[in-house]
Structures are given as C-alpha cells and as structure tokens.
Design an enzyme around this catalytic site. Structure first.
Site, mmCIF file in Angstrom:
data_model
loop_
_atom_site.group_PDB
_atom_site.id
_atom_site.type_symbol
_atom_site.label_atom_id
_atom_site.label_comp_id
_atom_site.label_asym_id
_atom_site.label_seq_id
_atom_site.Cartn_x
_atom_site.Cartn_y
_atom_site.Cartn_z
ATOM 1 N N LYS A 1 -9.547 12.566 4.700
ATOM 2 C CA LYS A 1 -8.606 11.452 4.679
ATOM 3 C C LYS A 1 -7.614 11.644 5.818
ATOM 4 C CE LYS A 1 -7.785 12.371 0.399
ATOM 5 N NZ LYS A 1 -7.657 11.307 -0.545
ATOM 6 N N ARG A 2 -6.823 10.633 6.066
ATOM 7 C CA ARG A 2 -5.785 10.712 7.082
ATOM 8 C C ARG A 2 -4.903 11.931 6.820
ATOM 9 N NH1 ARG A 2 -0.770 7.924 6.828
ATOM 10 N NH2 ARG A 2 -1.554 6.877 4.962
ATOM 11 N N LYS B 1 -0.433 13.721 1.493
ATOM 12 C CA LYS B 1 -1.809 13.955 1.059
ATOM 13 C C LYS B 1 -2.090 15.453 0.896
ATOM 14 C CE LYS B 1 -3.411 9.646 3.163
ATOM 15 N NZ LYS B 1 -3.893 8.909 1.976
ATOM 16 N N HIS C 1 0.801 -1.220 0.000
ATOM 17 C CA HIS C 1 0.000 0.000 0.000
ATOM 18 C C HIS C 1 0.833 1.269 0.000
ATOM 19 C CE1 HIS C 1 -4.070 -1.662 0.517
ATOM 20 N NE2 HIS C 1 -3.532 -2.566 1.305
ATOM 21 N N THR D 1 -9.329 5.225 -2.113
ATOM 22 C CA THR D 1 -10.685 4.726 -2.390
ATOM 23 C C THR D 1 -11.708 5.834 -2.184
ATOM 24 O OG1 THR D 1 -10.832 3.851 -0.123
ATOM 25 C CG2 THR D 1 -10.201 2.307 -1.879
ATOM 26 N N LYS E 1 -15.328 6.815 -4.203
ATOM 27 C CA LYS E 1 -16.626 7.061 -3.555
ATOM 28 C C LYS E 1 -17.199 8.400 -3.992
ATOM 29 C CE LYS E 1 -14.822 4.445 0.309
ATOM 30 N NZ LYS E 1 -14.039 4.573 1.558
#
Length: 797
Positions: A532-533, A538, A353, A640, A644
């Site tokens: 998200k985290r 990110k 991952h 993911t 969505k």
C-alpha cells in the site's frame, strides 16, 4: 464446423488482419509487441459495438447519467481484463498459441496505465467496471497523465523516482476526440458590466478528450472513461521561431502539456501548489462543460439537471466543480444565484476518504484568488449564504486565509458518503461533526468493494476454477454466492485442493522473484504481505520493527521451533514525504542485513519489490498467506486491499480500523488476528504524557529493536541515518507505533501458532473466501445508485 471452432477461426483472422493492415507487419517478422497490439485491436473491435449500442440506449431512454470525477483511475492493464469480461479467453488464447506464441508473455507485454497511485484510483477503476456490469449509464472523468506518479526504483535502499513512460507505446484502448475540446481560462480579473459579473481570464489552455470504453461482465454494457489532456490554444509561435528563439516558439504548448504530465506534482513549493490547483480546476471545469453540453443535446431547461445528472466527487480534488457549475449557471446562463446553488447541490455528491484534518485539502486564498478569482467570489457568496441559513455553525468554507475544500464539498453536496461503517460514523463525530449537526441526514455510508472479475476471477485462475468446480457458474456476477463454499471448509479433501491452489500460487511468485531479483524465497514459509502507499498512519514501520524484533529473538534462541516467514513490502512514498522515504530505506537496509544472516536463513526473509502497481498486486495477493492491515485505528477510511486479500484466501492481521471491522464481523473473529488500540483508546492514549517513552521502556523487545536502529546495526557507516524515525517512535509517536507494538507482537505469535497447523490454517483461509462475497463493488455501486444517485440500470429494459 462447430460454432466455437468458427469463433476461433474468426478471431484468428481478426488478429492477422490487424497485424497486416493496422500495424503493417507480416507474421514472420512480427514481435511480441506487434502481436499484443493486433490482439488488442481485435478485442477492441468487439467492445466498440457494445459501447455504441449502450450509448444509443442511454439517449433513447433519456436516462439519468452518473459522472464520476476522480484525479486517479488506476485501471492497470486492460487487455486481459477486457478479454475476461467479453468471455473471449478461450478463443483468444487458442488463437495466440496457434501462432506459436506464449499467451502470458503476450498479455504481460502491455504496460500498466500510469493513471493512479493507490486505493483512491483503484476504487475508481473498480467502480467504473461495476457501473458497466450493472448497466448504469456513466462517464468517468480524469486526467490523461503522460508520466503518471513516477516509476520507483531503489538506489542503495533509497527510493528513486523516474518518469513513467507508459504512453511511449500506442494506447490501443483510447480514442482521441479532437472535436471535444474546451478552452479554459485562468487568472485575470472580474468586472461588472450592465449589472452582470464577467470573468476575464488572462491566459487560456485547452482540454482535449481521450475516451476509453469500459466494458462490464459478459460484455452486456459499456461506459466511457474520458480523460483530459492539456493543449495550448496557440501551440506554436512562428514569429519567435523565425527569429531564432526555437525553444520559446513552443513554450505555450509545453506549459499547457505540463498540466497533464504528472499525477500529484510535488507541492512543497508555490509553483507546485499552483500546478496542482490548476490540474484540479482543469479536469473539473472541462468535465462540467462536457456534462452540460451532453445534457443540452436533449434538454433546454437547466432546472432539470438534478433529474438527469448525478456528479460524484471522489475526494476533494474535484471540489471546484461545484462553484464552476454555479458560475456557468449564474454568470453564463443567467439563472439567479440561489437557484444556481440549489441546482448544483441537487447534482453534486462527495465521497470522503480521510479522517485526517490535514488531508482535507485547503488552498491559500491568495493563490486561489490569483488563479480563479471569480470562483473565490462564488465560494465567498456560497459561504455567506450558508452562514445566514445557519448562524450557529462553527466550520466555514473560507477562513484564516484558506479556502477549505472539504467544507465546501459538504456544503455543496446532496449526499456525502463515507466508505466503511466505522469511517462514516467517525465522520459524523470528528471532521464533519458540525455539518452533521446541521444536516443530520446528509451523511450516508457506502462501504467500498472490489470487482471480483479482476481481483479473483482473473488474478487467481486456480482458485477461480476451484470455486466454479465447487459451486458452479454465476458467482462472478453474484459474489455473495461464495457463501456456498462454507460447508466445504469442513471437507478434508476439498481443503487439500484449496491448499494446493495457494501452494502453486506461492511457487509461481517464488519463480518470478528469482528471475526478477535473483532472490530465492522459501515457498513453505508464511508469506506475510503489506502492499500500500507508504504513510505513517499505515505503519509500515511497525511491521519492520516487528521483523527486527523477530530476527533478534531468532538469533537469541536459535533452537526454538520458529515458523518460517517471508515479509513482503510494496508501495511508493510521495516525493516530498521524507519520513515515508526514510521508512522505505529502513526496510531495505533491514532486508539487506537479515537476508544475509546465515543464522536465520530460511527462517526469516524480507523482500521489498519496487514500483508497486496493479500488476504486482495481481501477483502478490493470490500468493499471500497473511494480509497486513495495521493502520492506527481511526485513520484508515476503508481500505480495499484488505478485501482483495480476504477474497483470495489470506488471513488478516489488523486493527479495528476502516473496513477491517466489517471484514472481521463477516469472516468471524476466530478467523482474524486482531490487535491494537481502538479509535477511542487511541485518542485517549495521545493525551497521556510521554506515552511513547513509557511503551518503549515497558517492552524489552521493542527497546532492543529501536536500539539496533539507533546504534547503526542496519546503517553501519551512518549510525544516525534513522535518528528521525527513532525520535518519532520514542517521543511524539502520533500514530502510536510504540503503544501498539506489544499487542502486535502477541498477535503475530498467534499467527505463527495457527500457521503451524496447516489444515487448520487452510480452513480459516477458506472461510475468509466464503464469507467475503459482500465486498463486491457491484454491491457498493447498487448502494450508490439507490441511496445517492437515484439512478437505474438500463439492462433488460
């Protein structure tokens, strides 16, 4: 009486029965909590029959089973999920409302299961649901965390962490299995006696099983999620208690339960590292023993394991499962070492991952050897065997005082898979380039997906009804049928219905935020969401920098025709990740200033909802207009959340990273807002001296935004509060926030222009829905079954 009326009466009676005889309450005195538990028990009764039938069929067919090992299973609330998959929604709602109760209030009374944090755990949950939907016999294995990661709140903008308390209430969905306990050893020494190697641990804990049935779509099949809880071998020392040392009397039980209390304990200390490795061995070893126990119920020849068992390691957390299986086969069952290794490799597979080398777990050999001395010997032997077979190899599972779990996972796996086309390709040229040279056929791609039952059908009922009204039933189990919506994107009347769905979802979110936070959002604004985290790659700090720059431009040019925007954030930072926690505080500080500014009120708002979880995602995603997928190219494996959002009609602004690449290819470049450096360009940019300083100097908007942070605009009492963030952005900037800022600003203004044409925007959003059907976890699991596990469905056999 009509059949459906009989079903409603039966369901109503089942709820009343459980309210009375399971919970000991009468209807006149029952609270919402009691009704929710009674409803859950009535639903669970209908799952158990299918669960037991599926188990019997698996044994009858002697089918190959899949065992999915994961540190996280972010399953969220299960009541509505199970009702939907059993297709009991109408019956259950009619029964509950017949008692004078609010249907949504009853469903929302259920706490989120605190068993995961982010995409890794949610992927595991989607996969379990799809495995059941497809009728593939499977077990999920993990840890039954009492307190999860943590409950997040904000204190003066800072992240505050408190224990999750989800298990203070009865967990209706789990079945305790006290008979399924395994005693696991730690520490001690390794001796050789009569030519046989013996591990003699010096302390022990027990792993006790708790089973949750996972039912698939239409209730045709149900698998098991088995979670392990730590228990003491001797939980209570009566002698110490009688001597007055009451705390010490229960010390063994407290220490054993520590193993299954918290997800990802803070590991900046040696004790934290030791606990985390203990957790990983604890659940991996218990799962391996359970797998062997189940296999030996019907088979005596352990050489058949690869024909009946497929073990999937979700990231490197369960990597110690491979040497544990070798240890059992060789030390306890007497198979030759080389044969034990080959049997293990025939069973084990590994999902990677991350492309961040530092995120591939490694353990100090001293700690590893102290906790698992026999496993360290086995890993050395595996590594020596690999070195002899491949004398020109460059990467090792053991070296520089470290045990490298990524390399070990690769060496010991039958297949290694990436989770998006880009990620898999980069695996072959970056983190596993050496291994790919040696085993060119071992790496395969299985692009992630999400379950459409939860992430469209349930979380967005308005859109679900519109889809069914348009193309009929059946799309929930065959998501690629969404392609049938594409022609309707040219129908003005249908697009108007589609736009009204989004508007209603946004209105619902506005009402909820007003109740929960007292914040009034502009429902006509563009809802721009990043959930998200919290992590540097990110790039939530890129997003808030753009918000600052936009606010400054709005103030400088108040008469311009600005597109109203609400920026919404959600996500947790690891307790020891101080830079990420500074990003959270900066977002909250910026929100406080912007939201209080009368000059931009109604044009720009910033909202950070605390304690992001599955339920919050289910609220935000259907209401989102814009999906922020802005990670530095080459760093996000897949994502993911991006899938969505697209499924629910949000357009993406993003880099060519992870599954963004495939989303853009499928929905069309014209329906995707692309910006930023590519992965190759990002690598090249890092080699340019002072690349961040040059980017800041060349972009006045970026420079002004950074100066506002540096000057204390958002922290007036403490101007140096964000000195670390400013230094990072203007100096090292490994994740290239400064280099990508100008193009991000350009893409955001393209978003503004597109959103101003609401009919055109609706068409683009509708095409995102129509063209995202490929991102179903059913499709992903079919790929795993075919390419990795060689497993078959038992439905309709």
């Amino acid at each position: 009486m009509a059949r459906d009326e009989v079903a409603k009466t039966d369901f109503r009676d089942a709820i009343l029965w459980h309210l009375t005889y399971t919970l000991g309450k009468d209807p006149d005195h029952a609270q919402v909590f009691d009704w929710r538990l009674a409803l859950s028990h009535a639903v669970r009764d209908r799952i158990v029959d299918r669960w037991m039938t599926s188990t019997r069929e698996t044994y009858r067919a002697d089918a190959k089973r899949v065992y999915y090992l994961s540190m996280e299973f972010l399953i969220g609330r299960l009541l509505e999920d199970n009702i939907v998959n059993l297709q009991l929604a109408d019956q259950a709602q009619a029964a509950i409302e017949g008692f004078g109760l609010n249907w949504r209030e009853v469903l929302l009374d259920e706490p989120d299961a605190a068993l995961g944090n982010g995409g890794l755990g949610r992927l595991a949950a989607c996969f379990m649901e799809s495995l059941a939907t497809l009728g593939c016999p499977a077990y999920g294995y993990g840890i039954r965390y009492e307190h999860g990661l943590f409950r997040q709140s904000f204190v003066e903008g800072r992240q505050h962490e408190a224990p999750e308390d989800w298990l203070r209430q009865p967990n209706v969905w789990e079945f305790e299995r006290p008979e399924a306990r395994f005693t696991l050893g730690f520490g001690g020494q390794v001796t050789v006696r009569d030519g046989k190697t013996l591990w003699q641990p010096d302390h022990f804990v027990q792993a006790e099983a708790f089973d949750t049935p996972v039912v698939g779509w239409q209730g045709r099949w149900a698998n098991t999620l088995r979670l392990w809880a730590g228990r003491a071998v001797d939980p209570f020392d009566l002698e110490r208690f009688n001597a007055g040392d009451f705390a010490a009397a229960a010390e063994a039980e407290a220490l054993a339960r520590t193993i299954s209390r918290v997800l990802y304990p803070e590991d900046s200390t040696e004790k934290g590292k030791r606990l985390r490795l203990t957790q990983e061995y604890f659940f991996s070893a218990a799962s391996i023993r359970d797998i062997i126990r189940r296999f030996e119920q019907d088979h005596t020849d352990l050489r058949l394991l690869p024909q009946r068992v497929a073990i999937q390691m979700n990231d490197t957390h369960p990597a110690v499962a491979a040497p544990e299986l070798v240890r059992i086969l060789h030390d306890e069952r007497g198979l030759p070492f080389d044969e034990a290794v080959e049997i293990t490799r025939g069973c084990v597979n590994y999902t990677n991952h991350t492309l961040l080398p530092e995120a591939l777990e490694s353990w100090d050999e001293g700690l590893f050897g102290d906790l698992l001395p026999r496993h360290l010997q086995i890993i050395d032997r595996i590594d020596d065997q690999d070195a002899r077979a491949h004398p020109d190899r460059r990467n090792t599972a053991r070296g520089d005082g470290k045990v490298r779990m990524g390399e070990l996972s690769f060496i010991m796996s039958h297949r290694v898979n990436g989770v998006s086309a880009l990620h898999t390709g980069l695996m072959k040229t970056t983190v596993f380039a050496d291994q790919n040279r040696i085993w060119p056929d071992r790496i395969v791609n299985e692009t992630n997906g999400v379950t459409p039952r939860r992430w469209l059908h349930s979380c967005n009922p308005r859109l679900s009804r519109l889809i069914t009204d348009t193309i009929g039933e059946g799309w929930t189990a065959d998501l690629e049928r969404l392609a049938e919506l594409a022609p309707f994107a040219e129908d003005a009347g249908w697009l108007d219905r589609f736009a009204r769905v989004k508007a209603a979802n946004k209105a619902d979110l506005c009402d909820w935020v007003a109740r929960e936070q007292g914040v009034m959002l502009n429902p006509d604004a563009l809802f721009d969401v990043q959930i998200k985290r919290i992590h540097e790659y990110k790039r939530q700090h890129l997003n808030i920098l753009e918000a600052i720059a936009l606010w400054q431009e709005m103030r400088a040019h108040p008469s311009d025709d600005w597109t109203p925007r609400v920026k919404i954030f959600g996500g947790k930072a690891a307790p020891g990740y101080f830079f990420a926690k500074d990003i959270i505080r900066l977002i909250n500080d910026v929100a406080a200033v912007i939201n209080a500014d009368a000059a931009t009120n109604g044009k720009l708002q910033v909202l950070y909802r605390p304690n992001y979880n599955v339920t919050l995602a289910e609220r935000l995603i259907p209401a989102a207009d814009l999906s922020e997928q802005i990670s530095t190219a080459g760093k996000e494996a897949s994502g993911t959340g991006n899938m969505k959002f697209a499924l629910n009609g949000a357009l993406t602004i993003g880099t060519l990273d992870g599954a963004n690449v495939e989303i853009r290819d499928l929905v069309g470049p014209e329906n995707f807002f692309l910006f930023g450096l590519t992965a190759d360009e990002a690598e090249a940019r890092r080699t340019v001296p002072d690349h961040a300083a040059h980017a800041v100097a060349g972009d006045p908007r970026l420079s002004r935004a950074i100066e506002a942070i540096r000057g204390g605009t958002f922290s007036p009492g403490e101007p140096d509060r964000y000195a670390g963030i400013v230094a990072n952005l203007t100096q090292a900037d490994y994740f290239l926030v400064a280099s990508d800022f100008a193009d991000y600003w350009r893409a955001q203004r393209e978003v503004d222009f597109a959103y101003a044409d609401r009919k055109g925007w609706a068409r683009m959003a509708a095409l995102n829905v129509a063209r995202s059907g490929w991102f179903s976890s059913d499709r992903t699991i079919r790929g795993y079954m075919r390419d990795i596990w060689e497993a078959e469905s038992l439905l309709d056999q």
